[in-house]
Write a protein that holds these residues in place. Structure first.
Motif, short mmCIF file in Angstrom:
data_model
loop_
_atom_site.label_atom_id
_atom_site.label_comp_id
_atom_site.label_asym_id
_atom_site.label_seq_id
_atom_site.Cartn_x
_atom_site.Cartn_y
_atom_site.Cartn_z
N GLN A 131 0.83 -1.20 0.00
CA GLN A 131 0.00 0.00 0.00
C GLN A 131 0.86 1.25 0.00
O GLN A 131 0.49 2.27 -0.58
N LEU A 132 2.04 1.19 0.59
CA LEU A 132 2.97 2.33 0.58
C LEU A 132 3.42 2.64 -0.84
O LEU A 132 3.51 3.80 -1.24
N ALA A 133 3.69 1.59 -1.62
CA ALA A 133 4.14 1.76 -3.00
C ALA A 133 2.97 1.93 -3.98
O ALA A 133 3.20 2.10 -5.17
N ARG A 134 1.74 1.85 -3.47
CA ARG A 134 0.54 1.90 -4.30
C ARG A 134 0.58 0.84 -5.40
O ARG A 134 0.31 1.08 -6.57
N ALA A 135 0.95 -0.36 -4.97
CA ALA A 135 1.03 -1.48 -5.90
C ALA A 135 -0.38 -1.90 -6.33
O ALA A 135 -1.37 -1.56 -5.69
N ASP A 136 -0.43 -2.64 -7.41
CA ASP A 136 -1.70 -3.09 -8.00
C ASP A 136 -2.45 -3.97 -6.99
O ASP A 136 -2.01 -5.06 -6.65
N TYR A 137 -3.59 -3.48 -6.56
CA TYR A 137 -4.41 -4.22 -5.59
C TYR A 137 -4.98 -5.49 -6.21
O TYR A 137 -5.22 -6.47 -5.50
N TYR A 138 -5.18 -5.49 -7.50
CA TYR A 138 -5.82 -6.63 -8.16
C TYR A 138 -4.82 -7.69 -8.63
O TYR A 138 -5.21 -8.66 -9.26
N ASN A 139 -3.55 -7.50 -8.33
CA ASN A 139 -2.55 -8.52 -8.60
C ASN A 139 -2.89 -9.75 -7.74
O ASN A 139 -3.22 -9.61 -6.56
N PRO A 140 -2.83 -10.96 -8.29
CA PRO A 140 -3.20 -12.15 -7.51
C PRO A 140 -2.37 -12.32 -6.23
O PRO A 140 -2.88 -12.81 -5.22
N ILE A 141 -1.12 -11.92 -6.27
CA ILE A 141 -0.27 -12.04 -5.07
C ILE A 141 -0.74 -11.04 -4.02
O ILE A 141 -0.83 -11.39 -2.83
N SER A 142 -1.06 -9.82 -4.43
CA SER A 142 -1.60 -8.83 -3.49
C SER A 142 -2.90 -9.32 -2.88
O SER A 142 -3.13 -9.17 -1.68
N GLN A 143 -3.75 -9.90 -3.71
CA GLN A 143 -5.03 -10.42 -3.22
C GLN A 143 -4.82 -11.52 -2.18
O GLN A 143 -5.53 -11.58 -1.18
N SER A 144 -3.83 -12.38 -2.41
CA SER A 144 -3.54 -13.45 -1.45
C SER A 144 -3.05 -12.88 -0.13
O SER A 144 -3.45 -13.35 0.94
N ILE A 145 -2.19 -11.89 -0.20
CA ILE A 145 -1.68 -11.27 1.03
C ILE A 145 -2.82 -10.62 1.80
O ILE A 145 -2.92 -10.77 3.02
N VAL A 146 -3.71 -9.94 1.10
CA VAL A 146 -4.86 -9.31 1.76
C VAL A 146 -5.75 -10.38 2.38
O VAL A 146 -6.21 -10.24 3.52
N ARG A 147 -5.99 -11.47 1.66
CA ARG A 147 -6.84 -12.54 2.17
C ARG A 147 -6.27 -13.17 3.44
O ARG A 147 -7.00 -13.49 4.37
N PHE A 148 -4.93 -13.37 3.50
CA PHE A 148 -4.31 -13.98 4.68
C PHE A 148 -4.27 -13.04 5.88
O PHE A 148 -4.30 -13.49 7.01
N THR A 149 -4.19 -11.74 5.63
CA THR A 149 -4.01 -10.80 6.74
C THR A 149 -5.31 -10.12 7.19
O THR A 149 -5.38 -9.63 8.31
N GLN A 150 -6.32 -10.09 6.34
CA GLN A 150 -7.54 -9.34 6.65
C GLN A 150 -8.26 -9.81 7.92
O GLN A 150 -8.71 -8.96 8.69
N PRO A 151 -8.40 -11.11 8.19
CA PRO A 151 -9.13 -11.49 9.40
C PRO A 151 -8.51 -10.93 10.68
O PRO A 151 -9.23 -10.55 11.61
N VAL A 152 -7.20 -10.87 10.75
CA VAL A 152 -6.55 -10.34 11.94
C VAL A 152 -6.57 -8.82 11.96
O VAL A 152 -6.70 -8.20 13.02
N LEU A 153 -6.47 -8.20 10.79
CA LEU A 153 -6.40 -6.74 10.72
C LEU A 153 -7.74 -6.05 10.89
O LEU A 153 -7.79 -4.89 11.29
N LEU A 154 -8.82 -6.72 10.57
CA LEU A 154 -10.14 -6.10 10.57
C LEU A 154 -10.48 -5.40 11.89
O LEU A 154 -10.89 -4.23 11.88
N PRO A 155 -10.31 -6.04 13.06
CA PRO A 155 -10.63 -5.32 14.30
C PRO A 155 -9.73 -4.09 14.52
O PRO A 155 -10.18 -3.07 15.02
N PHE A 156 -8.47 -4.19 14.12
CA PHE A 156 -7.55 -3.08 14.30
C PHE A 156 -7.86 -1.93 13.34
O PHE A 156 -7.65 -0.77 13.68
N GLN A 157 -8.35 -2.25 12.15
CA GLN A 157 -8.71 -1.21 11.19
C GLN A 157 -9.90 -0.40 11.68
O GLN A 157 -10.03 0.78 11.35
N LYS A 158 -10.75 -1.01 12.48
CA LYS A 158 -11.90 -0.29 13.03
C LYS A 158 -11.47 0.64 14.16
O LYS A 158 -12.08 1.68 14.37
N ILE A 159 -10.42 0.25 14.89
CA ILE A 159 -9.97 1.02 16.05
C ILE A 159 -8.98 2.11 15.66
O ILE A 159 -9.10 3.25 16.08
#
Length: 182
Positions: free
Chosen positions: A28-56
């Motif tokens: 996200q710092l480099a504004r890399a392509d969000y729709y890249n399959p590797i980016s999508q995988s990283i988001v999928r693996f990290t989103q469940p843990v990050l979701l509560p923190f993103q709200k706070i």
């Protein structure tokens, strides 16, 4: 001689998840392509843990700092688990543990950039302009670094020396970080 298998597993899993969290932040710092399959995988693996923190946690402009905060917490948790496994008391100086964790995260970020620059240089020799998602992502992560280094040291007759400058800067910063934890 050998390392305890439980220690190895905790260290490996902790560092692997920290790598994913830091990659998410760097993408996200480099504004890399969000729709890249590797980016999508990283988001999928990290989103469940990050979701509560993103709200706070509030966003700093367009930057979501929750991956850094969670990476710091995972690093602290990994250190605490390793200290307890080694028989040490968890009543270790918390400030020192926090400094170790911050320095460890900074070192991990520098290592990611180091290997990404090496990968980018090799890709530029072997498969320039590749359409595979991995080289595209590596190029997107390293492009801001290369642009910054080329402002200091512009290409000389078609020879780009910016990777050397980046490597020197990374080594210099890592040597200073090592002095902080000694």
């Amino acid at each position: 001689m050998g390392q305890d298998p439980i220690t190895l597993i905790i260290k490996t899993l902790g560092e692997l998840y920290i790598f994913l969290l830091l990659m998410r932040f760097l993408l996200q710092l480099a504004r890399a392509d969000y729709y890249n399959p590797i980016s999508q995988s990283i988001v999928r693996f990290t989103q469940p843990v990050l979701l509560p923190f993103q709200k706070i946690l509030p966003k700093a402009g367009r930057m979501d700092l929750s991956p850094l905060v969670v990476a710091l917490l995972v690093k602290l948790g990994t250190f605490a688990a390793l200290i307890m496994l080694s028989g040490g008391a968890i009543q270790v100086d918390m400030l020192k543990l926090f400094i170790y964790a911050v320095v460890g995260l900074m070192d991990s970020i520098l290592n990611i950039y180091f290997w990404a620059v090496i990968g980018s240089v090799i890709i530029s020799w072997v498969a320039p302009g590749s359409f595979h998602p991995a080289p595209q992502l590596i190029g997107q992560i390293t492009e801001p670094l290369f642009k910054l280094a080329q402002k200091v040291l512009p290409p000389l007759g078609g020879l780009d020396l910016s990777p050397i400058l980046i490597f020197l800067a990374i080594q210099l910063i890592q040597s200073q970080l090592a002095r902080l934890v000694i």
